[in-house]
Design a protein around this motif. Structure first.
Motif, PDB file in Angstrom:
ATOM      1  N   GLU B  41     -51.308  23.619 -45.951  1.00 55.20           N
ATOM      2  CA  GLU B  41     -51.132  22.350 -45.754  1.00 55.20           C
ATOM      3  C   GLU B  41     -49.855  22.165 -44.981  1.00 55.20           C
ATOM      4  N   GLU B  42     -48.662  22.859 -45.424  1.00 50.91           N
ATOM      5  CA  GLU B  42     -47.259  22.513 -44.754  1.00 50.91           C
ATOM      6  C   GLU B  42     -47.305  22.951 -43.461  1.00 50.91           C
ATOM      7  N   ARG B  43     -48.352  24.018 -42.926  1.00 50.24           N
ATOM      8  CA  ARG B  43     -48.321  24.223 -41.683  1.00 50.24           C
ATOM      9  C   ARG B  43     -49.007  23.441 -40.699  1.00 50.24           C
ATOM     10  N   VAL B  44     -50.105  22.975 -41.161  1.00 49.29           N
ATOM     11  CA  VAL B  44     -50.731  22.027 -40.490  1.00 49.29           C
ATOM     12  C   VAL B  44     -50.033  20.582 -40.356  1.00 49.29           C
ATOM     13  N   ALA B  45     -49.325  20.143 -41.295  1.00 47.55           N
ATOM     14  CA  ALA B  45     -48.634  19.008 -41.389  1.00 47.55           C
ATOM     15  C   ALA B  45     -47.515  19.292 -40.234  1.00 47.55           C
ATOM     16  N   ALA B  46     -46.926  20.269 -40.157  1.00 43.78           N
ATOM     17  CA  ALA B  46     -45.799  20.879 -39.031  1.00 43.78           C
ATOM     18  C   ALA B  46     -46.506  20.667 -37.744  1.00 43.78           C
ATOM     19  N   GLN B  47     -47.793  21.176 -37.586  1.00 43.03           N
ATOM     20  CA  GLN B  47     -48.257  21.058 -36.232  1.00 43.03           C
ATOM     21  C   GLN B  47     -48.657  19.687 -35.916  1.00 43.03           C
ATOM     22  N   ILE B  48     -49.021  18.935 -36.613  1.00 46.81           N
ATOM     23  CA  ILE B  48     -49.307  17.393 -36.479  1.00 46.81           C
ATOM     24  C   ILE B  48     -48.183  16.554 -36.381  1.00 46.81           C
ATOM     25  N   ALA B  49     -46.897  17.045 -36.985  1.00 50.62           N
ATOM     26  CA  ALA B  49     -45.671  16.325 -36.714  1.00 50.62           C
ATOM     27  C   ALA B  49     -45.093  16.900 -35.339  1.00 50.62           C
ATOM     28  N   LEU B  50     -45.333  18.149 -34.815  1.00 54.06           N
ATOM     29  CA  LEU B  50     -45.039  18.738 -33.516  1.00 54.06           C
ATOM     30  C   LEU B  50     -45.800  18.114 -32.530  1.00 54.06           C
ATOM     31  N   ALA B  51     -46.817  17.663 -32.493  1.00 53.34           N
ATOM     32  CA  ALA B  51     -47.778  17.071 -31.720  1.00 53.34           C
ATOM     33  C   ALA B  51     -47.139  15.836 -31.205  1.00 53.34           C
ATOM     34  N   ASP B  52     -46.581  15.310 -32.072  1.00 52.54           N
ATOM     35  CA  ASP B  52     -45.966  13.800 -31.750  1.00 52.54           C
ATOM     36  C   ASP B  52     -44.494  13.949 -31.190  1.00 52.54           C
ATOM     37  N   VAL B  53     -44.130  15.093 -31.015  1.00 50.35           N
ATOM     38  CA  VAL B  53     -42.732  15.159 -30.349  1.00 50.35           C
ATOM     39  C   VAL B  53     -42.681  15.090 -28.826  1.00 50.35           C
ATOM     40  N   PRO B  54     -41.784  14.318 -28.290  1.00 50.70           N
ATOM     41  CA  PRO B  54     -42.056  14.138 -26.903  1.00 50.70           C
ATOM     42  C   PRO B  54     -41.290  15.383 -26.238  1.00 50.70           C
ATOM     43  N   LEU B  55     -41.805  15.711 -25.019  1.00 53.91           N
ATOM     44  CA  LEU B  55     -41.317  16.998 -24.381  1.00 53.91           C
ATOM     45  C   LEU B  55     -39.899  16.788 -23.956  1.00 53.91           C
TER      46      LEU B  55
END
Lengths: 251, 457
Positions: B41-55
């Protein structure tokens, strides 16, 4: 197997020059079955070697003839699975086994440690034969030898933990090397002067490929004895000692 | 601080480095480094959070501090703001969707390359499935040239790797001839020497150069010695086609390899000055591999895939002919099994290509990894589909010097046949002229009077 793929003699003649798998022919674009199975069999031997285990009883019986105590130790890697994933644990002695060292602190010149490494098969088959030649040479040189330690799930650096626990001046660690397709039973010898936890590979000398059809026991024992003598004379081991190892001649 | 909430559980990630590490697909090296996500769960949470980070954040928050690391300085100082323009408003997640879009082609990807950083590429790869990594990598076309042309769409090359445990010249020559007769060797004929002594390396360079000239082979040679050895030999006028070096993604990793940017600059200029290329002057050959920074205790808490992609920033500075990720060589404590090796290889290939590098992969494993030939067949096929520039060619997959298993001459033939791929065009013409393949690219029976066979005996 009966299938044979024909290979021109001029091509197969090249095999004389290398042990590489050249001139193996093809069926279509694929490797012929015979060579495919030879490869698979060699790989099977390496896999079996990785999962082989120390023959504790057999080694105890053979090693006790030297007259030194034989200790049975274990690293902090509980099993092979852990050992492969966590090399750091294989370098540390399990606390439950440390008491065994306490009863045996004889401050010997030399600690002899036998670890399974990546091929227990290699030390099961080669450690005793080497020691049978090496130990008398060490004793003749008036060096004292501590208990012989058998270590399960051990990596090279565990020798530092053990030898310093025994307050030994020098450690000889025999360990199963990473199995290759050409040999799954190669034993390595790692030699460390003033062994202390935290040492790295440049502090050691290594003699590799010790096995029946590799570096002979006699030659390996000569090399180890030479390096031990030089280490005590120059009070160091590792990279600093390597420079003069040419004196040994070619193996 | 980054965070994401799943079912009332708040996951917090203190910085970009941590977020990248936690978002990384599972592999043993990140567990060993203590940077891996603790739960699925933490891995996917991190991926979802990462998806929202501006380049854009990646230009302001360094994974490894600018002051401490020359690789970070290279990444930031060489960033091209104009090339970044087109994608500058994207988040990592939007970047992923954009890359996969129908209208995004090779030319467009090439135009943004100077504007993307390794960390942006590593980040986007962590949101992608294997199929996404293949889809986007296949769009990229990275072409390099020396005596032939490598990386053209529809073409697929091999490095002929004729290693020998004692560098025996006849043993090496025998493996070279065997490989050439299987159509291998258009990426280069590259030997890993058993010893790094200049005299031994020079012997091997002369050996390949003589053979190449004798048979007029349109390929390049390389002896993979340390760069300082190669540099000395270049300065002595030795026949050095390609300058090789292993590189890693942090300054400290490279220090452990005995290399720095200034040394690479010097070796690059020296090798270029020999002007030995015919159709181009891409003179560098780099090798990389996930786990090298951790192995050198030089990862600064970054995950191994992010460290790997940072090495590509170094590679692209020198317009290399070949970049090879030696994916399965490092062992199971970094990449445990076939699944991890395959994922890592597809990541490296994708990330390198997106950064404009001529990526090849050493499809390989060691005997203590949970992998076998079937895993390598899978990876090989996936890389062929993804448009990988080159793989290794080793007699019967068995490198008797380095003691690991890589791809055989036959493996490359399988891939060319199954996917309809051809060797580098100049090399293909040579193979036809030599009677080794026919016009359709099919291997011909070896003629026992072939002059390659009499050449070395």
């Amino acid at each position: 197997m009966k299938n044979e793929i024909e290979i021109p003699q001029q091509l197969s003649a090249l095999r004389e020059f290398t042990a590489a798998r050249i001139a193996i022919g093809r069926t279509g674009n694929s490797i012929p079955l015979k060579q495919s199975m030879e490869f698979k069999l060699a790989h099977a031997h390496t896999r079996d070697a990785v999962y082989s285990t120390l023959d504790i009883d057999g080694l105890f019986t053979r090693l006790k003839v030297f007259g030194f105590p034989v200790l049975h130790l274990h690293s902090q890697a509980a099993n092979r699975h852990k050992y492969l994933k966590r090399p750091d644990l294989g370098r540390l002695l399990d606390d439950d086994y440390k008491y065994q060292l306490n009863g045996n602190i004889a401050k010997p010149d030399i600690a002899i440690i036998i670890a399974d490494g990546l091929s227990a098969e290699a030390v099961n088959g080669n450690a005793y034969s080497l020691l049978k030649i090496l130990i008398p040479k060490l004793l003749d040189a008036k060096l004292t030898i501590g208990p012989i330690c058998l270590v399960e799930q051990g990596r090279v650096a565990i020798g530092d933990d053990i030898a310093s626990g025994l307050k030994a001046r020098f450690s000889i660690l025999l360990i199963g090397e990473r199995p290759g397709l050409s040999a799954a039973d190669s034993m390595g010898a790692y030699l460390t002067y003033n062994p202390q936890p935290g040492l790295t590979d440049e502090s050691r000398n290594c003699i590799s490929n010790i096995r029946k059809h590799g570096l002979s026991y006699k030659h390996a024992a000569d090399k180890i004895f030479y390096l031990v003598s030089e280490s005590f004379r120059r009070k160091l081991s590792g990279v600093g000692l390597k420079d003069n190892a040419g004196l040994l001649g070619e193996s | 601080m980054y965070s994401f909430t799943v079912r009332n559980r708040v996951y917090r990630f203190k910085d970009l480095k941590t977020l990248l590490a936690k978002a990384s697909p599972y592999r043993t090296g990140d567990v060993l480094a203590g940077v891996c996500a603790e739960t699925y769960e933490e891995r996917v949470a991190a991926q979802i959070a990462l998806a929202d980070v501006p380049l854009k954040n990646f230009l302001n928050e360094a994974v490894i501090p600018y002051e401490k690391d020359e690789v970070t300085r290279l990444i930031i100082d060489s960033h091209d703001v104009a090339a970044f323009g087109l994608i500058s408003s994207f988040t990592v997640g939007e970047f992923r969707d954009w890359l996969l879009g129908d209208e995004i082609d090779s030319a467009l990807l090439e135009s943004i390359t100077p504007g993307i950083t390794p960390e942006m590429v590593a980040a986007v790869s962590k949101l992608m499935r294997n199929q996404d990594l293949i889809t986007v990598a296949k769009k990229c076309e990275v072409i390099t040239r020396f005596r032939n042309t490598i990386g053209l769409k529809g073409h697929f090359s091999t490095r002929l790797q004729p290693n020998h445990p004692t560098d025996d010249p006849k043993g090496i020559a025998a493996s070279i001839v065997d490989g050439l007769l299987y159509g291998s060797g258009d990426a280069c004929i590259g030997i890993n020497p058993a010893t790094d002594s200049p005299a031994a390396v020079l012997n091997l360079l002369n050996l390949i150069d003589t053979l190449r000239q004798q048979f007029d082979i349109p390929t390049q040679s390389c002896v993979l010695s340390h760069i300082t050895t190669t540099l000395d030999l270049v300065n002595q006028g030795a026949p050095v086609d390609l300058c090789f070096q292993s590189i890693g993604g942090t300054e400290q990793t490279n220090t452990s390899f005995g290399v720095s940017l200034s040394l690479l600059d010097e070796a690059y200029d020296a090798t270029l000055s020999l002007k030995r290329g015919i159709v181009g002057q891409n003179v560098m050959y780099f090798e990389t591999g996930q786990g090298s920074s951790l192995s050198a205790n030089a990862h600064h808490g970054a995950d191994q895939q992010t460290c790997e992609v940072r090495a590509y920033a170094i590679a692209r500075r020198y317009k290399p002919l070949l970049v090879n990720t030696v994916v399965g060589f490092i062992g199971p404590e970094y990449l445990y099994d076939g699944k991890q090796i395959i994922r890592a290889a597809l990541e490296d290939h994708f990330c390198g290509k997106l950064l404009g590098l001529p990526m090849g992969v050493d499809v390989c494993y060691t005997n203590h990894a949970e992998a076998d030939q079937d895993d390598m067949d899978n990876l090989l096929t996936l890389l062929g589909v993804a448009g990988c520039n080159f793989i290794m060619g080793i007699p019967g997959s068995d490198d008797i010097m380095l003691n690991y298993q890589s791809t055989s001459f036959h493996d490359a033939l399988y891939l060319r046949k199954t996917l309809g791929l051809k060797p580098a065009p100049e090399f293909e013409q040579w193979l036809i002229k030599q009677g080794i393949i026919n016009g359709e690219g099919d291997l011909q029976p070896v003629n026992s009077s072939h002059k390659l066979l009499s050449g070395i005996l």
